[in-house]
Enzyme design. Structure first.
Site, short mmCIF file in Angstrom:
data_model
loop_
_atom_site.label_atom_id
_atom_site.label_comp_id
_atom_site.label_asym_id
_atom_site.label_seq_id
_atom_site.Cartn_x
_atom_site.Cartn_y
_atom_site.Cartn_z
NE ARG A 50 -2.92 0.50 3.30
CZ ARG A 50 -2.17 0.59 4.42
NH1 ARG A 50 -1.34 1.62 4.59
NH2 ARG A 50 -2.25 -0.33 5.34
CE1 TYR A 102 -16.26 12.58 -15.27
CE2 TYR A 102 -15.87 12.45 -12.92
CZ TYR A 102 -16.20 11.84 -14.12
OH TYR A 102 -16.45 10.49 -14.14
CG ASP A 174 -9.46 16.97 -14.27
OD1 ASP A 174 -8.82 16.39 -15.17
OD2 ASP A 174 -10.43 16.46 -13.68
CE LYS A 199 -12.59 9.11 -17.98
NZ LYS A 199 -12.86 10.36 -17.26
C1 PLP Z 1 -13.35 10.71 -15.92
C2 PLP Z 1 -12.93 12.00 -15.32
C3 PLP Z 1 -12.64 12.10 -13.96
C4 PLP Z 1 -12.84 10.94 -13.00
O1 PLP Z 1 -11.97 9.91 -13.23
P1 PLP Z 1 -12.29 8.34 -12.91
O2 PLP Z 1 -11.06 7.67 -13.38
O3 PLP Z 1 -13.52 7.99 -13.68
O4 PLP Z 1 -12.53 8.25 -11.44
C5 PLP Z 1 -12.20 13.32 -13.49
N1 PLP Z 1 -12.04 14.39 -14.30
C6 PLP Z 1 -12.32 14.32 -15.62
C7 PLP Z 1 -12.13 15.53 -16.46
C8 PLP Z 1 -12.77 13.14 -16.18
O5 PLP Z 1 -13.05 13.09 -17.48
#
Ligand code: PLP
Length: 399
Positions: A50, A102, A174, A199
């Site tokens: 961890r 988001y 982000d 993504k």
């Molecule tokens: C998908 C997404 C998230 C969240 O991520 P997860 O991997 O689904 O928890 C946060 N910010 C943006 C811009 C996203 O597209």
């Protein structure tokens, strides 16, 4: 700025370490929970998985390098990464966040952190004046996404970073939509970068992961404390999958950008389309800022229909063949989604509409198929779905 990117692909690929033990050219997956110690506290840098795992460490160093930050940290999901950053705050602190944030981050802010006494003010971050106006002495964190989701608004990272510095608060960007292949917020003054590695970094729609990069070692150490204390770490196999995805990131992003640009231009010409949202279009209101701060405009294109209804969008997204109807983005297969009923369904309709997310807004994640084939799919959908339904409406009126 451009220089960083030019030499980057080669140096990045060769920064992925060869296994010192065996010479394996692929990073080994250390599927273990614990590490044998020679004497209590005497070990090779790893004691419990961890706290630290060699496969995860490689990924954490790679993302720190790509984002030009001091420290990288890998989490079980993008939201787990966001959650670890929010743990820096305490009751009474305030956040200023981008208004088309988001949906999952909005839910975390409003339904989890609000009850611990953290307030969030949502503003249109495309105009930095709005952030300045919302700033007060309790503001501890500015949270932006650029390009934002799903209307691809652009926030001027360098300007907002100087506002954050003057206001003595942290700026977190982000960077999921741009990826470090296109944009490096830390070089523009951000303190923290967060990714849903689910993504573009993973890139193949085959995992859930989150990454944090901090500008300083000190801030990285604070978030690392929460990573270990709360334990939402990324496992070794998924760490390996993200590394594997990142190996082709710059190549993939080039193609995503080129195809998205063609598709955005195609959509502009369609009579059924009301607005097209893509920062690479010269008519995009923040095209110049996007051009200044990033190397490309990304693989996401959104558009709204002249027939602005949930029903019209629902019909469209259910009718494409290559664009698969699914949440998420950034993979090799193209995806289509209806923001109001999918990614933004946790945001109340008034707030959603005020942030420019119309009922008919459709988001495309342009994959790696041939752009020509993707355009043919969209053309076919417009020609058949929309036209047929209009005829159908006329038919109903005549009955
Ligand atoms: C998908 C997404 C998230 C969240 O991520 P997860 O991997 O689904 O928890 C946060 N910010 C943006 C811009 C996203 O597209």
């Amino acid at each position: 700025m451009e220089d960083y990117f030019m030499q980057e692909t080669t140096s990045f690929i060769h920064s992925i370490p060869v296994d010192p033990l065996t010479g394996a050219i692929s990073v080994p997956i250390y599927q273990t929970s614990t590490f044998v110690q020679e004497a209590p506290g005497v070990h090779k840098g790893y004691d419990y998985a961890r706290s630290n795992n060699p496969t995860r460490s490689v990924l954490e160093n790679l993302i720190a390098g790509l984002e030009k930050g001091a420290r990288g940290l890998a989490f079980a999901s993008g939201l787990a990464a966001i959650d670890a950053i929010l743990k820096l705050l305490q009751s009474g602190d305030e956040i200023i966040a981008v208004d088309d944030i988001y949906g999952g981050a909005f839910r975390l802010f409003e339904q989890v952190y609000k009850k611990f006494g953290i307030q969030v003010t949502y503003v249109d971050a495309a105009d930095p004046e709005n952030i300045l106006a919302a700033l007060n002495q309790n503001t501890k964190l500015i949270w932006i996404e650029t390009p934002s989701n799903p209307t691809l608004k652009i926030a001027d990272i360098a300007t907002i970073a100087s506002i954050a510095k003057a206001g003595k608060c942290l700026l977190c960007v982000d960077n999921t939509f741009a990826s470090p292949a296109l944009q490096k917020p830390i070089l523009l003054g951000a303190d923290i970068v967060v990714h849903s590695a689910t993504k573009y970094l993973g890139g193949h729609s085959d995992l859930i992961a989150g990454l944090v990069v901090t500008a300083t070692e000190e801030l990285g150490e604070k978030i690392r404390f929460y990573q270990n204390a709360a334990g939402a770490i990324l496992g070794p196999f998924d760490s390996w999958l993200v590394i594997r995805g990142m190996e082709t990131l710059s190549l993939r992003m080039k193609q995503h950008c080129a195809s998205a640009q063609e598709i955005a231009e195609f959509l502009l010409e369609r009579p059924e389309v009301d607005q097209v949202f893509y920062p690479g279009l010269p008519g995009h209101p923040h095209h110049n800022i996007a051009k200044k701060q990033s190397r490309g405009y990304g693989g996401i294109v959104s558009f709204s229909l002249k027939e602005d209804s949930l029903e019209a969008a629902r019909r469209f997204v259910s009718s494409t063949r290559l664009f698969k109807l699914a949440e998420s983005l950034g993979g090799i297969k193209s995806l289509i989604s209806h923001s109001a009923e999918m990614t933004h369904k946790t945001i109340p309709p008034e707030i959603r509409r005020a942030a420019g997310v119309k009922d008919s807004l459709i988001r495309l994640s342009v994959g790696l198929e041939e752009a020509e084939d993707l355009i043919a799919d969209l053309r076919n959908t417009f020609d058949h779905t929309i036209v047929r339904s209009t005829k159908y409406l006329h038919h109903l009126e005549n009955c």
